[in-house]
Design a protein around this motif. Structure first.
Motif, PDB file in Angstrom:
ATOM      1  N   ALA B 167      32.637  41.784  51.466  1.00 53.25           N
ATOM      2  CA  ALA B 167      32.414  42.921  50.572  1.00 53.25           C
ATOM      3  C   ALA B 167      32.822  42.625  49.132  1.00 53.25           C
ATOM      4  CB  ALA B 167      33.184  44.133  51.079  1.00 53.25           C
ATOM      5  N   ASP B 168      33.593  41.556  48.918  1.00 59.34           N
ATOM      6  CA  ASP B 168      34.099  41.290  47.573  1.00 59.34           C
ATOM      7  C   ASP B 168      33.108  40.530  46.706  1.00 59.34           C
ATOM      8  OD1 ASP B 168      36.478  42.341  48.518  1.00 59.34           O
ATOM      9  OD2 ASP B 168      37.192  40.363  49.138  1.00 59.34           O
ATOM     10  N   ALA B 169      32.091  39.932  47.318  1.00 58.99           N
ATOM     11  CA  ALA B 169      31.273  38.948  46.617  1.00 58.99           C
ATOM     12  C   ALA B 169      30.741  39.444  45.270  1.00 58.99           C
ATOM     13  CB  ALA B 169      30.126  38.507  47.504  1.00 58.99           C
ATOM     14  N   ALA B 170      30.135  40.624  45.271  1.00 58.22           N
ATOM     15  CA  ALA B 170      29.491  41.106  44.045  1.00 58.22           C
ATOM     16  C   ALA B 170      30.523  41.295  42.934  1.00 58.22           C
ATOM     17  CB  ALA B 170      28.769  42.416  44.322  1.00 58.22           C
ATOM     18  N   GLU B 171      31.625  41.970  43.270  1.00 55.87           N
ATOM     19  CA  GLU B 171      32.627  42.255  42.241  1.00 55.87           C
ATOM     20  C   GLU B 171      33.294  40.962  41.772  1.00 55.87           C
ATOM     21  OE1 GLU B 171      35.088  45.525  43.348  1.00 55.87           O
ATOM     22  OE2 GLU B 171      36.323  45.326  41.558  1.00 55.87           O
ATOM     23  N   LEU B 172      33.486  40.059  42.712  1.00 53.38           N
ATOM     24  CA  LEU B 172      34.096  38.780  42.358  1.00 53.38           C
ATOM     25  C   LEU B 172      33.207  38.018  41.370  1.00 53.38           C
ATOM     26  CD1 LEU B 172      36.495  36.950  43.000  1.00 53.38           C
ATOM     27  CD2 LEU B 172      35.120  35.890  44.784  1.00 53.38           C
ATOM     28  N   LYS B 177      31.974  35.946  36.008  1.00 57.50           N
ATOM     29  CA  LYS B 177      31.068  35.902  34.857  1.00 57.50           C
ATOM     30  C   LYS B 177      31.723  36.511  33.626  1.00 57.50           C
ATOM     31  CE  LYS B 177      26.455  35.316  36.629  1.00 57.50           C
ATOM     32  NZ  LYS B 177      26.415  35.893  38.016  1.00 57.50           N
ATOM     33  N   GLY B 178      32.335  37.685  33.844  1.00 57.93           N
ATOM     34  CA  GLY B 178      32.926  38.423  32.716  1.00 57.93           C
ATOM     35  C   GLY B 178      34.014  37.636  32.011  1.00 57.93           C
ATOM     36  N   ALA B 205      43.338  39.270  37.524  1.00 59.51           N
ATOM     37  CA  ALA B 205      42.073  39.997  37.677  1.00 59.51           C
ATOM     38  C   ALA B 205      41.391  39.619  38.990  1.00 59.51           C
ATOM     39  CB  ALA B 205      41.162  39.700  36.498  1.00 59.51           C
ATOM     40  N   LEU B 206      41.444  38.320  39.358  1.00 62.46           N
ATOM     41  CA  LEU B 206      40.832  37.886  40.618  1.00 62.46           C
ATOM     42  C   LEU B 206      41.533  38.531  41.807  1.00 62.46           C
ATOM     43  CD1 LEU B 206      40.342  34.085  39.884  1.00 62.46           C
ATOM     44  CD2 LEU B 206      38.537  35.789  40.128  1.00 62.46           C
ATOM     45  N   GLY B 207      42.869  38.585  41.706  1.00 61.83           N
ATOM     46  CA  GLY B 207      43.651  39.155  42.797  1.00 61.83           C
ATOM     47  C   GLY B 207      43.436  40.645  42.962  1.00 61.83           C
ATOM     48  N   GLU B 208      42.933  41.270  41.904  1.00 61.56           N
ATOM     49  CA  GLU B 208      42.749  42.725  41.958  1.00 61.56           C
ATOM     50  C   GLU B 208      41.370  43.124  42.466  1.00 61.56           C
ATOM     51  OE1 GLU B 208      43.865  43.881  38.046  1.00 61.56           O
ATOM     52  OE2 GLU B 208      45.995  43.992  38.556  1.00 61.56           O
ATOM     53  N   VAL B 209      40.495  42.132  42.699  1.00 62.14           N
ATOM     54  CA  VAL B 209      39.161  42.460  43.224  1.00 62.14           C
ATOM     55  C   VAL B 209      39.337  43.029  44.630  1.00 62.14           C
ATOM     56  CG1 VAL B 209      36.993  41.479  44.028  1.00 62.14           C
ATOM     57  CG2 VAL B 209      37.949  40.757  41.834  1.00 62.14           C
ATOM     58  N   ARG B 210      38.862  44.238  44.812  1.00 63.68           N
ATOM     59  CA  ARG B 210      39.079  44.897  46.102  1.00 63.68           C
ATOM     60  C   ARG B 210      37.792  45.016  46.921  1.00 63.68           C
ATOM     61  NH1 ARG B 210      43.408  43.882  45.960  1.00 63.68           N
ATOM     62  NH2 ARG B 210      45.318  45.107  45.712  1.00 63.68           N
ATOM     63  N   GLY B 211      36.671  45.012  46.229  1.00 64.19           N
ATOM     64  CA  GLY B 211      35.421  45.187  46.959  1.00 64.19           C
ATOM     65  C   GLY B 211      35.201  46.633  47.333  1.00 64.19           C
TER      66      GLY B 211
END
Lengths: 119, 360
Positions: B167-172, B177-178, B205-211
């Motif tokens: 579930a994280d792929a898109a947000e990651l 990219k950002g 920021a990577l660690g905060e990706v929750r999906g």
């Protein structure tokens, strides 16, 4: 800038009598500034001397030495730059109260570490 | 309303009013900073052996800033003296120098010292894993010398290895990219990814990706539900500071005057070995330690005082103050004296701030 700006005040001017006094102080201010800079360099240099090896006794002597120099510097600033050497009693009274309360504040911090059960 | 006793003394206090006012204000300021300094004392006395950091700040830069502040204290008192002697041009020169000193001090702090801290990375190793990282900590050597142990490994963060859920792929991807990050390696069907980062902030920021659990097309943020667990950081790869690259070197037993450059040694730290369940890592920001928390609080508040002083001094350079000088020079001299008293107090606070954070 055009002509030098001169005040056109007609109010009683206490400053003119103080003119020479202030002029004499300028040298003192420069001297104190120099002393403060020397003390700053001294603080930095002393912090690399290991006083604990010299004195021992379980205290952190470097902190004590640094605080003595800092207090001396602060004293110079307060006494000379802030004119506390020649101030009215009203202000001394404010400051005496302040010193009293600040000591209380620091005492609270230290008190927090005293353990009545273990002692 | 005309404020009385701006020049002549009030009979009962023996002082002109602004002087009483500024000293009452400074007394309250002493209590404000006194509270923070006693907080410092409390935190430092309460820190376990080895947990109060040393040598993390740049001493030459701090020394230079101290000297700049002292110089500005001299120029402000000279500006006042010039006014007392009715030398207006000289007054303006001294005042301008004071303002420049204040601005230089703030610029060094905000544009150099603080950003450098935000770039730096540190991780506290949990006590049961210390042995695994002995080559970076040198605790055996420190124990022989009777010095406090090291628990932290510091340096510049290069890469993080993460483990993501589907579930994280898109947000990651969006975060990568950002922030203009680079994927260096993928394993396990794209679930384990190594990512090159520029700063600890990227890792955060990577660690905060929750999906998202709900439909990602949903526009209303309130209707989106996030998973409790998202991206998991598995390990960090960093270029070590000199102190962790050669922990047994006698040079590293005490902080050095000139900060040592980064070493070319690289270390990998597993998140499972980091203290506080893997969360005791960060840039040198307030959350890093009680040291940096109180450092940023006190220097931040002190910086605000410097800013306030500079603004008042700028006001004294404006035409409105020239007008006051023409009408009543002693009144302007008294105003400058009062602001000068404030400025000396700010200098006085720094005289204590400098050794307790930079040197001791």
């Amino acid at each position: 800038m055009s002509a030098p700006i001169e005040p056109h005040s007609t109010a009683p001017d206490a400053a003119h009598s103080a003119h020479d006094d202030v002029g004499k102080h300028v040298k003192l201010y420069l001297l104190i500034g120099g002393a403060l800079i020397v003390c700053t360099v001294l603080t930095v240099a002393l912090s690399y001397v290991n006083f604990n090896e010299w004195f021992g006794g379980g205290h952190n002597w470097n902190i004590i030495v640094a605080m003595i120099v800092a207090t001396f510097k602060a004293g110079l600033v307060a006494a000379i730059f802030m004119h506390l050497l020649h101030e009215k009693w009203t202000i001394y009274r404010f400051l005496l109260l302040t010193v009293f309360f600040v000591i209380g504040l620091f005492a609270l911090s230290i008190l927090a570490f005293s353990d009545h059960i273990k002692q | 309303m005309e404020i009385p006793y701006t020049i002549t003394a009030r009979p009962d206090t023996g002082l002109w009013n602004a002087k009483v006012g500024i000293w009452l204000f400074l007394a309250s300021e002493v209590m404000l900073f006194g509270g923070l300094f006693s907080g410092y004392l409390f935190l430092r006395l309460g820190a376990d052996s080895g947990y109060w950091p040393h040598g993390l700040l740049n001493v030459p830069v701090g020394t230079m800033n101290t000297i700049i502040l002292i110089a500005s204290s001299v120029t402000v008192v000279l500006a006042w003296a010039a006014l007392k002697m009715r030398q207006f041009t000289r007054y303006r020169i001294y005042m301008a120098v004071t303002i420049i000193c204040g601005i230089v001090f703030l610029t060094v702090k905000l544009a150099y010292e603080w950003p450098q801290k935000f770039e730096h990375f540190g991780a506290y190793i949990k006590p049961t894993s210390l042995k695994k990282y002995e080559e970076y900590l040198g605790n055996k050597h420190l124990a022989e010398k009777g010095l406090p142990p090291r628990f932290e490994i510091t340096g510049h963060l290069h890469e993080v290895e993460i483990n993501r859920a589907d579930a994280d792929a898109a947000e990651l991807d969006a975060v990568i990219k950002g922030r203009d990050l680079e994927i260096t390696k993928t394993e396990d069907g794209g679930k384990v990814v190594s990512i090159k980062v520029h700063s600890p902030g990227d890792a955060k920021a990577l660690g905060e990706v929750r999906g998202l659990v709900t439909n990602p097309e949903e526009k209303d943020p309130l209707k989106q539900v996030r998973k409790p667990q998202g991206v998991k950081i598995e390990s960090f790869e960093l270029a070590l500071d000199e102190i962790n690259a050669h922990p047994d070197s006698p040079d590293n037993e005490r902080p050095s005057f000139v900060p040592r450059p980064l070493s070319d040694k690289i270390a990998e730290i597993k998140t499972e070995d980091i203290d506080s369940d893997g969360s005791a890592w960060s840039a040198f920001v307030p959350r890093h330690s009680s040291y940096f928390a109180i450092y940023f609080t006190i220097t931040g508040l002190h910086g605000l005082h410097v800013l306030a002083g500079v603004l008042v001094f700028i006001y004294y350079m404006l035409p409105v103050s020239t007008k006051l000088y023409r009408q009543n020079p002693e009144h302007l001299a008294n105003r400058v004296e009062v602001a000068g008293l404030f400025w000396h107090f700010v200098d006085l606070v720094w005289i204590f701030v400098f050794p307790i954070f930079y040197l001791l």
